[in-house]
Design a protein around this motif. Structure first.
Motif, PDB file in Angstrom:
ATOM      1  N   ARG A  96       0.803  -1.226   0.000  1.00  0.00           N
ATOM      2  CA  ARG A  96       0.000   0.000   0.000  1.00  0.00           C
ATOM      3  C   ARG A  96       0.837   1.278   0.000  1.00  0.00           C
ATOM      4  NH1 ARG A  96       1.289   1.095   4.514  1.00  0.00           N
ATOM      5  NH2 ARG A  96       0.393   3.176   4.342  1.00  0.00           N
ATOM      6  N   ALA A  97       2.013   1.237   0.594  1.00  0.00           N
ATOM      7  CA  ALA A  97       2.849   2.454   0.654  1.00  0.00           C
ATOM      8  C   ALA A  97       3.355   2.818  -0.746  1.00  0.00           C
ATOM      9  CB  ALA A  97       4.040   2.213   1.575  1.00  0.00           C
ATOM     10  N   MET A  98       3.537   4.129  -0.953  1.00  0.00           N
ATOM     11  CA  MET A  98       4.128   4.557  -2.229  1.00  0.00           C
ATOM     12  C   MET A  98       5.624   4.207  -2.232  1.00  0.00           C
ATOM     13  SD  MET A  98       4.729   8.354  -3.736  1.00  0.00           S
ATOM     14  CE  MET A  98       3.099   8.784  -4.251  1.00  0.00           C
ATOM     15  N   VAL A  99       6.097   3.677  -3.336  1.00  0.00           N
ATOM     16  CA  VAL A  99       7.532   3.384  -3.459  1.00  0.00           C
ATOM     17  C   VAL A  99       8.171   4.441  -4.372  1.00  0.00           C
ATOM     18  CG1 VAL A  99       9.256   1.729  -4.287  1.00  0.00           C
ATOM     19  CG2 VAL A  99       7.200   0.911  -3.096  1.00  0.00           C
ATOM     20  N   VAL A 100       9.150   5.144  -3.815  1.00  0.00           N
ATOM     21  CA  VAL A 100       9.875   6.180  -4.568  1.00  0.00           C
ATOM     22  C   VAL A 100      11.302   5.668  -4.773  1.00  0.00           C
ATOM     23  CG1 VAL A 100      10.640   8.599  -4.580  1.00  0.00           C
ATOM     24  CG2 VAL A 100       8.509   7.975  -3.385  1.00  0.00           C
ATOM     25  N   ALA A 101      11.787   5.744  -6.000  1.00  0.00           N
ATOM     26  CA  ALA A 101      13.156   5.256  -6.265  1.00  0.00           C
ATOM     27  C   ALA A 101      14.073   6.430  -6.591  1.00  0.00           C
ATOM     28  CB  ALA A 101      13.150   4.270  -7.429  1.00  0.00           C
ATOM     29  N   ASP A 102      15.262   6.411  -6.020  1.00  0.00           N
ATOM     30  CA  ASP A 102      16.260   7.447  -6.306  1.00  0.00           C
ATOM     31  C   ASP A 102      16.868   7.240  -7.684  1.00  0.00           C
ATOM     32  OD1 ASP A 102      16.724   9.520  -4.566  1.00  0.00           O
ATOM     33  OD2 ASP A 102      18.029   8.359  -3.237  1.00  0.00           O
ATOM     34  N   MET A 103      17.007   8.319  -8.427  1.00  0.00           N
ATOM     35  CA  MET A 103      17.781   8.273  -9.676  1.00  0.00           C
ATOM     36  C   MET A 103      19.248   8.345  -9.259  1.00  0.00           C
ATOM     37  SD  MET A 103      15.735   8.438 -12.417  1.00  0.00           S
ATOM     38  CE  MET A 103      16.573   9.283 -13.742  1.00  0.00           C
ATOM     39  N   PRO A 104      20.072   7.347  -9.639  1.00  0.00           N
ATOM     40  CA  PRO A 104      21.467   7.382  -9.189  1.00  0.00           C
ATOM     41  C   PRO A 104      22.302   8.431  -9.933  1.00  0.00           C
ATOM     42  CG  PRO A 104      21.104   5.459 -10.563  1.00  0.00           C
ATOM     43  CD  PRO A 104      19.762   6.125 -10.413  1.00  0.00           C
ATOM     44  N   PHE A 105      23.445   8.718  -9.340  1.00  0.00           N
ATOM     45  CA  PHE A 105      24.422   9.680  -9.883  1.00  0.00           C
ATOM     46  C   PHE A 105      24.661   9.429 -11.375  1.00  0.00           C
ATOM     47  CE2 PHE A 105      29.063  10.822 -10.316  1.00  0.00           C
ATOM     48  CZ  PHE A 105      28.922  12.174 -10.092  1.00  0.00           C
ATOM     49  N   MET A 106      24.609  10.479 -12.161  1.00  0.00           N
ATOM     50  CA  MET A 106      24.901  10.481 -13.596  1.00  0.00           C
ATOM     51  C   MET A 106      23.858   9.742 -14.441  1.00  0.00           C
ATOM     52  SD  MET A 106      27.262  12.289 -14.707  1.00  0.00           S
ATOM     53  CE  MET A 106      27.445  13.594 -13.508  1.00  0.00           C
ATOM     54  N   SER A 107      22.723   9.367 -13.830  1.00  0.00           N
ATOM     55  CA  SER A 107      21.692   8.690 -14.634  1.00  0.00           C
ATOM     56  C   SER A 107      20.711   9.707 -15.199  1.00  0.00           C
ATOM     57  CB  SER A 107      20.946   7.659 -13.791  1.00  0.00           C
ATOM     58  OG  SER A 107      20.168   8.314 -12.796  1.00  0.00           O
ATOM     59  N   TYR A 108      20.864  11.011 -14.786  1.00  0.00           N
ATOM     60  CA  TYR A 108      19.908  12.028 -15.271  1.00  0.00           C
ATOM     61  C   TYR A 108      20.597  13.351 -15.584  1.00  0.00           C
ATOM     62  CZ  TYR A 108      19.929  13.257 -10.237  1.00  0.00           C
ATOM     63  OH  TYR A 108      20.296  13.582  -8.947  1.00  0.00           O
ATOM     64  N   HIS A 109      21.868  13.261 -15.961  1.00  0.00           N
ATOM     65  CA  HIS A 109      22.628  14.496 -16.164  1.00  0.00           C
ATOM     66  C   HIS A 109      23.118  14.715 -17.588  1.00  0.00           C
ATOM     67  CE1 HIS A 109      23.000  13.350 -11.919  1.00  0.00           C
ATOM     68  NE2 HIS A 109      22.918  14.651 -11.698  1.00  0.00           N
ATOM     69  N   LEU A 110      23.061  13.673 -18.426  1.00  0.00           N
ATOM     70  CA  LEU A 110      23.710  13.806 -19.737  1.00  0.00           C
ATOM     71  C   LEU A 110      22.762  14.367 -20.795  1.00  0.00           C
ATOM     72  CD1 LEU A 110      25.919  10.594 -19.576  1.00  0.00           C
ATOM     73  CD2 LEU A 110      26.446  12.926 -18.869  1.00  0.00           C
ATOM     74  N   THR A 111      21.661  13.641 -21.037  1.00  0.00           N
ATOM     75  CA  THR A 111      20.624  14.192 -21.932  1.00  0.00           C
ATOM     76  C   THR A 111      19.269  13.983 -21.261  1.00  0.00           C
ATOM     77  OG1 THR A 111      20.136  12.128 -23.096  1.00  0.00           O
ATOM     78  CG2 THR A 111      21.944  13.473 -23.984  1.00  0.00           C
ATOM     79  N   VAL A 112      18.327  14.842 -21.623  1.00  0.00           N
ATOM     80  CA  VAL A 112      16.982  14.732 -21.039  1.00  0.00           C
ATOM     81  C   VAL A 112      16.360  13.389 -21.438  1.00  0.00           C
ATOM     82  CG1 VAL A 112      14.671  15.756 -20.983  1.00  0.00           C
ATOM     83  CG2 VAL A 112      16.675  17.233 -20.990  1.00  0.00           C
ATOM     84  N   GLU A 113      16.604  12.990 -22.692  1.00  0.00           N
ATOM     85  CA  GLU A 113      16.034  11.732 -23.191  1.00  0.00           C
ATOM     86  C   GLU A 113      16.506  10.553 -22.340  1.00  0.00           C
ATOM     87  OE1 GLU A 113      17.292  14.150 -25.138  1.00  0.00           O
ATOM     88  OE2 GLU A 113      15.302  14.706 -25.899  1.00  0.00           O
ATOM     89  N   GLU A 114      17.836  10.527 -22.083  1.00  0.00           N
ATOM     90  CA  GLU A 114      18.384   9.416 -21.297  1.00  0.00           C
ATOM     91  C   GLU A 114      17.820   9.443 -19.874  1.00  0.00           C
ATOM     92  OE1 GLU A 114      22.714   7.397 -20.491  1.00  0.00           O
ATOM     93  OE2 GLU A 114      22.451   9.493 -19.960  1.00  0.00           O
ATOM     94  N   ALA A 115      17.670  10.655 -19.324  1.00  0.00           N
ATOM     95  CA  ALA A 115      17.148  10.793 -17.968  1.00  0.00           C
ATOM     96  C   ALA A 115      15.717  10.241 -17.875  1.00  0.00           C
ATOM     97  CB  ALA A 115      17.177  12.263 -17.551  1.00  0.00           C
ATOM     98  N   VAL A 116      14.886  10.605 -18.850  1.00  0.00           N
ATOM     99  CA  VAL A 116      13.480  10.150 -18.822  1.00  0.00           C
ATOM    100  C   VAL A 116      13.433   8.632 -19.027  1.00  0.00           C
ATOM    101  CG1 VAL A 116      11.206  10.350 -19.920  1.00  0.00           C
ATOM    102  CG2 VAL A 116      12.628  12.388 -19.622  1.00  0.00           C
ATOM    103  N   LYS A 117      14.313   8.139 -19.898  1.00  0.00           N
ATOM    104  CA  LYS A 117      14.356   6.683 -20.143  1.00  0.00           C
ATOM    105  C   LYS A 117      14.733   5.955 -18.843  1.00  0.00           C
ATOM    106  CE  LYS A 117      16.595   3.265 -23.107  1.00  0.00           C
ATOM    107  NZ  LYS A 117      17.357   2.588 -22.035  1.00  0.00           N
ATOM    108  N   ASN A 118      15.758   6.472 -18.149  1.00  0.00           N
ATOM    109  CA  ASN A 118      16.185   5.835 -16.901  1.00  0.00           C
ATOM    110  C   ASN A 118      15.101   5.924 -15.824  1.00  0.00           C
ATOM    111  OD1 ASN A 118      18.680   4.914 -17.752  1.00  0.00           O
ATOM    112  ND2 ASN A 118      19.724   6.824 -17.263  1.00  0.00           N
TER     113      ASN A 118
END
Ligand code: KIV
Length: 293
Positions: free
Chosen positions: A84-106
């Protein structure tokens, strides 16, 4: 393939509702299925699969070594335990910094692994664009400001952030930008209570504090800190509710004693052959031909 596609009881709407009704939002980190299950059953609102797992589970010296693959595995495990609890996942280092497309994909990969939302650190123009595109793609986003562990090397150590009016204003501006970009909540880490109180009062979205005092809309702590399992250091803001380190060490010492002294296993922990088979076994013991001994 998604492991957990059912909508959890706690959604982004719960965060808005709790903020509006002045009810505190409760969050803890968890990294495995059974811990997530127990937190879920105890009634926690949301579980963060934090990249703190790099330090408390994987033994890295900072969170920057955590990979997408690792986040996906631990997210899937937690999602299997939290009903029932919401699960929030951390985006790890460098998984959302290079291109917006790659960030959204990750980000999408973490949702596919079972998270209902992702969390990312900072509020640069690039990050704000990532937040916007994630939300447009159906991925709820939690921001993270104040002390942001992935920027440890830039911040120059584990330091309280926002310790002046100007610095508080800066975090407030970042918070408002994240809100405008579509984030539904913001973690405020290691910020003076007065600063966090002001920021919370200016936002329509919930603030979740960790070392940010009493007036944020919710609180989050690292599970291994509250359970007393992580013993490298204890942050000033963490409250310890158990001493799992001692429980684990003492249990292991007793086990070693029991095995070496012959007290383990005892009669209640043993399987036996049926009586009829014992006769045959006796014959086998005395047989000279079936084996070399
Ligand atoms: O990774 C983590 O556990 C976190 C919390 C400290 C909020 O980001």
């Amino acid at each position: 393939m998604s492991v957990e596609t059912k909508l959890k009881d706690i959604t982004v709407n719960t965060f808005f509702k709790k903020k509006n009704e002045n009810q505190k939002i409760t969050m803890l980190t968890a990294y495995d299925c059974s811990t997530a299950k127990y937190f879920d059953e105890a009634g926690i609102d949301a579980i963060l699969v934090g990249d703190s797992l790099g330090m408390v589970i994987l033994g890295y010296d900072s969170t920057t070594k955590v990979t997408m693959k690792e986040m996906e595995v631990f997210t899937a495990a937690v999602a299997r335990g939290a009903k029932r609890a919401m699960v929030v996942a951390d985006m790890p280092f460098m998984s959302y910094h290079l291109t917006v497309e790659e960030a959204v994909k990750n980000a999408g990969e973490l949702i596919r692994a079972g998270a209902s939302a992702i969390k990312l650190e900072g509020a640069s123009d690039f990050i704000l664009n990532v937040v916007k595109r994630c939300v447009e793609s159906g991925i709820p986003v939690v921001g993270h400001l104040g002390f942001t562990p992935q920027y440890l090397n830039v911040l120059g150590g584990y330091k309280v952030q926002g310790k002046s009016v100007d610095k508080t204003k800066f975090i407030l501006e970042q918070s408002l930008k994240l809100q405008d970009a579509g984030a539904f909540a913001i973690v405020l880490e290691m910020v003076p209570e007065e600063s966090a109180k002001l920021i919370t009062s200016k936002l329509d979205i919930a603030t979740i504090g960790i070392g940010a005092g009493r007036y944020t809309d919710g609180q989050i702590l690292v599970a291994d800190d509250i359970l007393g399992k992580f013993s490298e250091f204890k942050p000033k803001f963490a409250r310890r509710y158990a001493d799992l380190k001692s429980v684990i060490s003492e249990s292991c010492s007793k086990y070693i004693d029991d095995v070496t002294s012959g007290r383990f296993p005892d009669e209640s922990e043993i399987f036996h052959l049926p009586v009829e088979a014992l006769v045959e076994l006796k014959e086998l013991e005395n047989c000279e031909y079936c084996c070399n001994k």
